[in-house]
Design a protein around this motif. Structure first.
Motif, PDB file in Angstrom:
ATOM      1  N   GLN A  15       0.812  -1.139  -0.078  1.00  0.00           N
ATOM      2  CA  GLN A  15      -0.131   0.010   0.012  1.00  0.00           C
ATOM      3  C   GLN A  15       0.807   1.253  -0.145  1.00  0.00           C
ATOM      4  O   GLN A  15       0.462   2.219  -0.697  1.00  0.00           O
ATOM      5  N   CYS A  16       2.102   1.135   0.776  1.00  0.00           N
ATOM      6  CA  CYS A  16       2.969   2.395   0.835  1.00  0.00           C
ATOM      7  C   CYS A  16       3.313   2.630  -0.467  1.00  0.00           C
ATOM      8  O   CYS A  16       3.656   3.897  -0.905  1.00  0.00           O
ATOM      9  N   ILE A  19       0.530   4.419  -2.575  1.00  0.00           N
ATOM     10  CA  ILE A  19       0.487   5.702  -2.250  1.00  0.00           C
ATOM     11  C   ILE A  19       1.652   6.707  -2.721  1.00  0.00           C
ATOM     12  O   ILE A  19       1.399   7.763  -2.997  1.00  0.00           O
ATOM     13  N   THR A  48       3.344  10.825   2.286  1.00  0.00           N
ATOM     14  CA  THR A  48       4.185   9.628   3.131  1.00  0.00           C
ATOM     15  C   THR A  48       3.276   9.516   4.439  1.00  0.00           C
ATOM     16  O   THR A  48       3.284   8.171   4.712  1.00  0.00           O
ATOM     17  N   GLU A  50       0.213   9.627   4.702  1.00  0.00           N
ATOM     18  CA  GLU A  50      -0.835   8.607   4.496  1.00  0.00           C
ATOM     19  C   GLU A  50      -0.447   7.040   4.343  1.00  0.00           C
ATOM     20  O   GLU A  50      -1.056   6.317   4.812  1.00  0.00           O
ATOM     21  N   ALA A  51       0.707   6.920   3.786  1.00  0.00           N
ATOM     22  CA  ALA A  51       1.139   5.563   3.514  1.00  0.00           C
ATOM     23  C   ALA A  51       1.223   4.985   4.858  1.00  0.00           C
ATOM     24  O   ALA A  51       1.100   3.875   4.970  1.00  0.00           O
ATOM     25  N   CYS A  55      -0.665   1.653   6.292  1.00  0.00           N
ATOM     26  CA  CYS A  55       0.180   0.156   6.432  1.00  0.00           C
ATOM     27  C   CYS A  55      -0.644  -0.733   7.296  1.00  0.00           C
ATOM     28  O   CYS A  55      -0.780  -0.555   8.388  1.00  0.00           O
TER      29      CYS A  55
END
Length: 119
Positions: A15-16, A19, A48, A50-51, A55
């Motif tokens: 996911q990171c 994003i 960053t 948001e990532a 997580c």
């Protein structure tokens, strides 16, 4: 802003990377997160943060680093903390020291059937 990751916690969901691809990548052999920019530029701070929030393993930590005042050569004592990036999807930033966790919608109670449906 400074980024650290706990590789032992990382589950390789990626996911990171989806994003913030300029900040994070994954190892080819096992999908574990790789930090490309441990101190990302200002324009990457919101993505960053948001990532880190999304997580699933909570393996990404974001540490605020105060910006030094112009011409001071370092951070001033008693200076206001650096502004935090907004939380997930533009919502308010989580309170200091608290982790923002998503919650399930309240209408997912599967024990009670909807009205008008026979038991």
């Amino acid at each position: 802003m400074k980024i650290t990751v706990d590789e032992e916690k990382c589950c390789g969901a990626g996911q990171c990377v989806l994003i913030a691809p300029e900040v994070f990548d994954q190892r080819d052999e096992d999908g574990i997160v790789v930090v490309l920019e441990p101190e990302p530029p200002q324009d990457q701070h919101a993505l960053t943060s948001e990532a880190a929030v999304v997580c699933p393993a909570a393996a990404i930590q974001v540490h605020d680093t105060p910006e030094p005042p112009p011409g001071s050569g370092g951070a001033a004592r008693g200076a206001a903390p650096a502004p935090r990036a907004p939380g997930l999807l533009g919502g308010p930033a989580p309170e200091a020291g608290r982790t923002q966790r998503p919650t399930a919608p309240k209408n997912l109670n599967m024990r009670t059937p909807p009205r008008g449906v026979p038991h």
